[in-house]
Write a protein that holds these residues in place. Structure first.
Motif, PDB file in Angstrom:
ATOM      1  N   PHE A 122       0.700  -1.118   0.008  1.00  0.00           N
ATOM      2  CA  PHE A 122      -0.039   0.025   0.090  1.00  0.00           C
ATOM      3  C   PHE A 122       0.999   1.162   0.013  1.00  0.00           C
ATOM      4  N   THR A 123       0.850   1.940  -1.162  1.00  0.00           N
ATOM      5  CA  THR A 123       1.622   3.200  -1.064  1.00  0.00           C
ATOM      6  C   THR A 123       0.589   4.420  -0.947  1.00  0.00           C
ATOM      7  N   VAL A 124       1.093   5.310  -0.029  1.00  0.00           N
ATOM      8  CA  VAL A 124       0.323   6.492   0.258  1.00  0.00           C
ATOM      9  C   VAL A 124       1.400   7.621  -0.401  1.00  0.00           C
ATOM     10  N   VAL A 125       0.760   8.584  -1.204  1.00  0.00           N
ATOM     11  CA  VAL A 125       1.272   9.736  -1.774  1.00  0.00           C
ATOM     12  C   VAL A 125       0.873  11.024  -0.988  1.00  0.00           C
ATOM     13  N   GLY A 126       1.554  11.627  -0.499  1.00  0.00           N
ATOM     14  CA  GLY A 126       1.386  12.895   0.375  1.00  0.00           C
ATOM     15  C   GLY A 126       1.586  12.854   1.714  1.00  0.00           C
ATOM     16  N   GLY A 127       2.479  13.599   2.193  1.00  0.00           N
ATOM     17  CA  GLY A 127       2.847  13.540   3.714  1.00  0.00           C
ATOM     18  C   GLY A 127       2.056  14.412   4.559  1.00  0.00           C
ATOM     19  N   GLY A 128       0.948  15.042   4.308  1.00  0.00           N
ATOM     20  CA  GLY A 128       0.127  15.957   4.990  1.00  0.00           C
ATOM     21  C   GLY A 128      -0.639  15.143   6.150  1.00  0.00           C
ATOM     22  N   VAL A 144       9.269   5.410   5.203  1.00  0.00           N
ATOM     23  CA  VAL A 144       8.989   6.859   4.863  1.00  0.00           C
ATOM     24  C   VAL A 144      10.093   7.344   3.894  1.00  0.00           C
ATOM     25  N   ILE A 145       9.403   7.814   2.662  1.00  0.00           N
ATOM     26  CA  ILE A 145      10.329   8.506   1.638  1.00  0.00           C
ATOM     27  C   ILE A 145      10.090   9.945   1.582  1.00  0.00           C
ATOM     28  N   THR A 146      11.062  10.544   1.914  1.00  0.00           N
ATOM     29  CA  THR A 146      10.675  12.202   1.604  1.00  0.00           C
ATOM     30  C   THR A 146      11.903  13.008   0.667  1.00  0.00           C
ATOM     31  N   GLY A 147      11.600  14.009   0.286  1.00  0.00           N
ATOM     32  CA  GLY A 147      12.320  14.613  -0.715  1.00  0.00           C
ATOM     33  C   GLY A 147      11.922  14.094  -2.331  1.00  0.00           C
ATOM     34  N   HIS A 148      11.301  13.226  -2.545  1.00  0.00           N
ATOM     35  CA  HIS A 148      11.127  12.678  -3.760  1.00  0.00           C
ATOM     36  C   HIS A 148       9.517  12.673  -4.418  1.00  0.00           C
ATOM     37  N   THR A 149       9.434  13.120  -5.348  1.00  0.00           N
ATOM     38  CA  THR A 149       7.962  13.167  -5.835  1.00  0.00           C
ATOM     39  C   THR A 149       7.413  11.941  -6.990  1.00  0.00           C
ATOM     40  N   MET A 150       6.385  11.618  -6.957  1.00  0.00           N
ATOM     41  CA  MET A 150       5.769  10.489  -7.611  1.00  0.00           C
ATOM     42  C   MET A 150       5.735  11.108  -9.305  1.00  0.00           C
ATOM     43  N   LYS A 151       6.121  10.421 -10.120  1.00  0.00           N
ATOM     44  CA  LYS A 151       6.265  10.719 -11.447  1.00  0.00           C
ATOM     45  C   LYS A 151       4.803  10.200 -12.477  1.00  0.00           C
ATOM     46  N   SER A 152       4.769   8.801 -12.116  1.00  0.00           N
ATOM     47  CA  SER A 152       3.504   8.295 -12.776  1.00  0.00           C
ATOM     48  C   SER A 152       3.137   7.022 -12.040  1.00  0.00           C
ATOM     49  N   PHE A 153       1.917   6.471 -12.298  1.00  0.00           N
ATOM     50  CA  PHE A 153       1.514   5.370 -11.717  1.00  0.00           C
ATOM     51  C   PHE A 153       0.612   4.745 -12.919  1.00  0.00           C
ATOM     52  N   ASP A 154       1.043   3.452 -13.229  1.00  0.00           N
ATOM     53  CA  ASP A 154       0.385   2.809 -14.352  1.00  0.00           C
ATOM     54  C   ASP A 154      -0.444   1.678 -14.055  1.00  0.00           C
ATOM     55  N   GLY A 155      -0.878   1.611 -12.721  1.00  0.00           N
ATOM     56  CA  GLY A 155      -1.548   0.584 -12.193  1.00  0.00           C
ATOM     57  C   GLY A 155      -1.034  -0.486 -11.332  1.00  0.00           C
ATOM     58  N   THR A 156       0.452  -0.788 -11.506  1.00  0.00           N
ATOM     59  CA  THR A 156       1.158  -1.469 -10.924  1.00  0.00           C
ATOM     60  C   THR A 156       2.518  -1.177 -10.402  1.00  0.00           C
ATOM     61  N   TYR A 157       3.104   0.004 -11.144  1.00  0.00           N
ATOM     62  CA  TYR A 157       4.328   0.703 -10.690  1.00  0.00           C
ATOM     63  C   TYR A 157       4.226   1.725 -10.515  1.00  0.00           C
TER      64      TYR A 157
END
Length: 428
Positions: A166-172, A236-249
């Motif tokens: 489970f990946t959560v994007v956004g650290g608010g 926890v991954i900070t200082g990096h943004t998500m560029k894309s998500f294709d449904g798997t990666y």
């Protein structure tokens, strides 16, 4: 309560769009001897956004944090509820257009809140899970439970690990809270209720583009929240943004890839101004410019309050934070000014602090004169949220659920219930 229709016609008519904190509370604070009020919302209940994540993680049942509009408004004279979706506004005719008809207004109050911002990645709308409504929280709960059940019967180790990532994007606050809830599920629930799954196979990752979690809180709160998440085995991954998500990666800007089945998006919000609001009245984040009395710039008889309103001033050059306290205070002031019929009291935000909970006995709180973490912050968080939930029954149910889970580690709410198909019907 019966009302006199003739008497109602003689009153000025206020139409409020949006039944969140700002709109719902405003409808209750208006002087009903001076105004008739129509509250417009696409749902027939008020939800409590700070606890959506608890529905998604099976900590609370949806009814515990939802309150029917009609139950409260029936006690108020000259207040009506109109279930419908606001589509546009005709500022010349002073008419609000909804999917169920037109409503004339003397004053229009926009309290429509915000929606998810996918930062020029519209394909995410179909691929990620969000937490902006009760329905979205139920959808995420079902997906989490589906992944756990499917993993129990999955013979392929690689597929099982993908299901349980489970990946959560956004650290608010929302991102930190749902990541913490999933971490607690991994640490305390899997071995008890899903013996077919090894806790080592479940992976929870939170990705934040800035250099720390809870960017709008103190550095101490950010550091503690990270510590608490790592104690719950959340990566926890900070200082990096998500560029894309294709449904798997999930592809990050540093080239790293995360293979996951479920991506939870809490990374950004944006406004959705009604059609008919002039483009020059719309500013940063698609929010609506207002003056210090919440009047929409360039539009007569229209106000905006809550997350959709953009009031810039010296202390808040980018606008006020989009949190519940701003919405509540703006609704209080607007009701006061409308009730006395003059606009001589400007809006001044009083920051009462911020807080976030990460799990059992793990929370952070930045209060005006005090910073708390751990158990004191957790009990403070619980108390403030209990007070804020509408309805005594809801408060009691929520408290009982929290107490039961605290002592037994058993929420008993992990029910995978999906809606069935509606019978074919005439859509007229």
């Amino acid at each position: 309560m019966t009302t006199n229709k003739t008497e109602e016609k003689e009153l000025k008519h206020i139409v409020i769009v949006g039944g969140g904190f700002a709109g719902f509370l405003l409808s209750k604070r208006i002087d009903h001897t001076k105004y008739s009020v129509t509250l417009v919302d696409r749902k027939n209940f008020h939800g409590f956004p700070p606890l959506f994540y608890q529905i998604a993680s099976s900590g609370l049942e949806p009814a515990a944090i939802c309150f029917p509009f009609r139950k409260e408004l029936r006690k108020l004279r000259h207040v009506r509820f109109h279930m419908g979706e606001a589509l546009s506004v005709d500022t010349q005719k002073q008419e609000l257009v909804t999917n169920t008809g037109k409503i004339h207004y003397d004053y229009l109050v926009l309290a429509t809140g915000t929606t998810n911002n996918f930062f020029n990645m519209p394909e995410l709308r179909e691929r990620v899970y969000t937490l902006k409504s009760t329905a979205e929280a139920i959808r995420l709960r079902n997906e989490i439970l589906f992944c756990l059940e499917r993993a129990c019967t999955c013979a392929d180790a690689e597929s099982r690990r993908t299901l349980l990532c489970f990946t959560v994007v956004g650290g608010g606050p929302t991102g930190v809270e749902i990541a913490g809830a999933l971490g607690e599920m991994k640490k305390y629930i899997l071995a008890r209720e899903y013996p077919e799954i090894s806790p080592c196979d479940m992976r929870v990752v939170i990705v934040e583009g800035s250099d720390r979690l809870l960017q709008n809180m103190s550095p101490e709160a950010s550091a503690k929240s990270r510590q608490y998440l790592e104690e719950l085995e959340v990566e926890v991954i900070t200082g990096h943004t998500m560029k894309s998500f294709d449904g798997t990666y999930v592809n990050l800007d540093n080239g790293e890839q995360l293979k996951c089945h479920t991506l939870i998006w809490t990374a950004g919000i944006t406004g959705e101004p009604l059609k008919g609001i002039p483009e020059e009245s719309i500013g940063r984040g698609r929010r609506i410019f207002t003056d210090e009395y919440n009047r929409v710039k360039g539009c007569d008889h229209i106000f905006a309050i809550g997350d959709i309103a953009l009031l810039t001033e010296k202390d808040y050059p980018k606008g006020h934070p989009q949190v519940a306290q701003v919405a509540i205070q703006q609704s209080e002031l607007l009701a006061k000014n409308l009730n006395k019929g003059s606009f001589d009291t400007p809006f001044r935000y009083k920051d009462k602090g911020s807080m976030a909970t990460i799990g059992r006995n793990k929370a952070v709180a930045d209060l005006p004169y005090l910073k708390l973490h751990g158990r004191p912050a957790w009990f403070t968080w619980m108390g403030i949220h209990l007070i804020s939930i509408l309805g005594m029954k809801n408060k009691i149910i929520t408290l009982l659920n929290w107490c039961w889970y605290y002592f037994t580690y058993n929420a008993t709410l992990r029910l995978l219930i999906r809606p069935t198909r509606f019978p074919k019907r005439n859509e007229e």
